[in-house]
Design a protein around this motif. Sequence first.
Motif, short mmCIF file in Angstrom:
data_model
loop_
_atom_site.label_atom_id
_atom_site.label_comp_id
_atom_site.label_asym_id
_atom_site.label_seq_id
_atom_site.Cartn_x
_atom_site.Cartn_y
_atom_site.Cartn_z
N THR A 169 59.44 41.78 60.65
CA THR A 169 59.05 40.10 61.13
C THR A 169 59.51 40.58 62.73
O THR A 169 59.08 40.03 63.91
CB THR A 169 59.62 39.33 60.24
N ALA A 170 60.71 40.95 62.82
CA ALA A 170 61.44 41.24 64.30
C ALA A 170 60.53 41.85 64.88
O ALA A 170 60.66 41.69 66.53
CB ALA A 170 62.70 42.24 64.00
N ILE A 171 59.80 43.29 64.64
CA ILE A 171 58.65 43.51 65.89
C ILE A 171 57.59 42.40 66.13
O ILE A 171 57.58 42.01 67.47
CB ILE A 171 58.16 44.64 65.32
N VAL A 172 57.23 42.26 65.23
CA VAL A 172 56.02 40.73 65.51
C VAL A 172 56.61 39.86 66.21
O VAL A 172 56.41 39.15 67.53
CB VAL A 172 55.26 40.48 64.57
N THR A 173 57.77 39.29 65.92
CA THR A 173 58.62 38.23 66.79
C THR A 173 58.99 39.22 68.78
O THR A 173 58.07 38.09 69.55
CB THR A 173 59.90 37.40 66.32
N SER A 174 59.74 40.03 68.69
CA SER A 174 59.68 40.62 70.00
C SER A 174 58.29 40.55 70.07
O SER A 174 57.85 40.50 71.80
CB SER A 174 60.25 41.77 69.84
N LEU A 175 57.17 40.97 69.74
CA LEU A 175 56.16 41.41 70.40
C LEU A 175 55.24 40.14 70.77
O LEU A 175 55.28 40.03 72.18
CB LEU A 175 54.54 42.16 69.30
N VAL A 176 55.64 39.18 70.49
CA VAL A 176 55.19 37.77 70.58
C VAL A 176 55.89 36.95 71.63
O VAL A 176 55.22 36.68 72.76
CB VAL A 176 55.06 36.48 69.37
N ILE A 201 59.69 43.94 51.58
CA ILE A 201 60.86 43.10 51.39
C ILE A 201 61.45 43.06 52.92
O ILE A 201 61.21 42.79 53.67
CB ILE A 201 61.40 41.62 50.44
N ILE A 202 62.41 45.24 52.73
CA ILE A 202 63.06 45.03 53.78
C ILE A 202 62.09 45.41 55.34
O ILE A 202 62.44 45.08 55.79
CB ILE A 202 63.52 46.67 53.52
N ILE A 203 61.03 45.96 54.35
CA ILE A 203 60.07 46.48 55.57
C ILE A 203 59.62 45.02 56.45
O ILE A 203 58.89 45.34 57.65
CB ILE A 203 58.92 47.17 54.94
N GLY A 204 59.07 44.60 55.32
CA GLY A 204 58.93 42.64 56.11
C GLY A 204 60.01 42.22 56.55
O GLY A 204 58.77 41.80 58.07
N ALA A 205 61.35 42.32 56.68
CA ALA A 205 62.27 42.08 57.73
C ALA A 205 62.68 42.54 58.67
O ALA A 205 62.01 42.19 60.19
CB ALA A 205 63.23 41.64 56.33
N PHE A 258 53.09 30.61 65.51
CA PHE A 258 52.65 31.09 64.53
C PHE A 258 50.86 31.38 65.09
O PHE A 258 50.75 32.00 64.03
CB PHE A 258 52.99 29.73 63.63
N LEU A 259 50.26 31.17 65.27
CA LEU A 259 49.34 31.73 65.56
C LEU A 259 49.14 32.05 66.57
O LEU A 259 48.00 33.39 66.06
CB LEU A 259 48.50 30.28 66.09
N ILE A 260 49.85 32.86 66.78
CA ILE A 260 49.69 33.95 67.77
C ILE A 260 49.85 35.37 66.90
O ILE A 260 49.32 36.18 66.60
CB ILE A 260 50.30 33.61 68.88
N ILE A 261 50.80 34.86 65.86
CA ILE A 261 51.27 35.67 65.25
C ILE A 261 50.89 36.60 64.31
O ILE A 261 50.74 37.41 63.76
CB ILE A 261 52.88 35.10 64.44
N ALA A 262 50.34 34.86 63.05
CA ALA A 262 49.36 35.26 62.53
C ALA A 262 48.09 36.15 63.12
O ALA A 262 47.56 36.90 62.26
CB ALA A 262 48.70 33.60 62.22
N PHE A 263 47.34 35.37 64.13
CA PHE A 263 46.65 36.62 64.56
C PHE A 263 46.79 38.43 64.86
O PHE A 263 45.96 39.05 64.35
CB PHE A 263 45.90 35.69 65.61
N VAL A 264 48.00 38.86 65.23
CA VAL A 264 48.25 39.67 65.00
C VAL A 264 48.86 40.67 63.99
O VAL A 264 48.35 41.65 64.14
CB VAL A 264 49.67 39.55 66.56
N VAL A 265 49.54 39.87 63.39
CA VAL A 265 49.54 40.48 62.04
C VAL A 265 47.73 40.57 61.68
O VAL A 265 47.75 41.85 60.99
CB VAL A 265 50.33 39.09 60.78
N PHE A 266 47.36 39.95 61.16
CA PHE A 266 45.16 40.07 60.93
C PHE A 266 44.74 41.54 61.63
O PHE A 266 44.65 42.26 60.80
CB PHE A 266 44.98 38.82 61.42
N MET A 267 44.80 41.45 62.88
CA MET A 267 44.83 42.46 64.00
C MET A 267 45.21 43.57 63.24
O MET A 267 44.56 44.80 62.45
CB MET A 267 44.59 42.66 65.24
N LEU A 268 46.83 43.44 62.59
CA LEU A 268 47.14 44.64 62.60
C LEU A 268 46.76 45.13 60.75
O LEU A 268 46.35 46.08 60.52
CB LEU A 268 49.08 44.67 62.33
N ASP A 322 58.74 48.58 44.46
CA ASP A 322 58.13 48.28 45.62
C ASP A 322 58.38 47.22 45.97
O ASP A 322 58.33 47.29 48.24
CB ASP A 322 56.65 48.70 44.85
N MET A 323 58.29 46.10 45.25
CA MET A 323 58.67 44.96 46.10
C MET A 323 60.18 45.15 47.24
O MET A 323 60.14 44.26 48.54
CB MET A 323 58.67 43.62 45.02
#
Length: 142
Positions: A28-35, A21-25, A92-102, A16-17
Motif C-alpha cells: 500500500t505504501a508503494i502504490v500510494t507513493s507511485l500514485v 497482511i504485512i506485505i499488503g501494508a 482510488f480509481l488510479i490506485i485500482a487501475f495500477v493494482v489491476f495492472m500489477l 499465510d494470511m
Amino acid sequence: MIQEFKDFIAKGNVMDMAVGIIIGAAFTAIVTSLVGDIINPIIGLFTGGVDFTNNYAVLSGEVPAGASLDEARKSGASIFAYGAFVMAVINFLIIAFVVFMLVKMVNRVKAAAEKPDDVAPAVETGPSQLDVLLEIRDALRK
C-alpha cells in the motif's frame, strides 16, 4: 484450549494470511507513493495542475474569503469538502487501475512459470534392424 489456539495459529493458512497482511501494508505504501509522487504529477501536467482538494462549500459559520480547506476546518465552520472527496475518488480509481495492472502482470508471469515446457512427442519407431533379423532367424528355425 491453549493447545487448540496453538494448533490454529500453526496452521498454514493463518500464517499465510498474516504474511499477506504485512506485505499488503508495505505494498500500500508503494502504490500510494507511485500514485502521489509519479502518476498524479503527470496527470497534473495534462490537466493544468487541477487539484480539487481545496474546493468546499460552507454550510454554516464564517470562513474568510479565499481560505484553504484546512483554514476553513480550523475556523469551526461547518463545511462540505466535496473537493477532497473528488480527489479521493480520482486517487482510488488510479490506485485500482495500477493494482489491476500489477495483478494482471503477476498472473501472466505465474501462468508462464506453471506452463510445462513444450515437450516433443515421442516418435514411435518400429523395431530395430537387429530385432527384425532376430525375428527372421527365429521364423526360419521353425
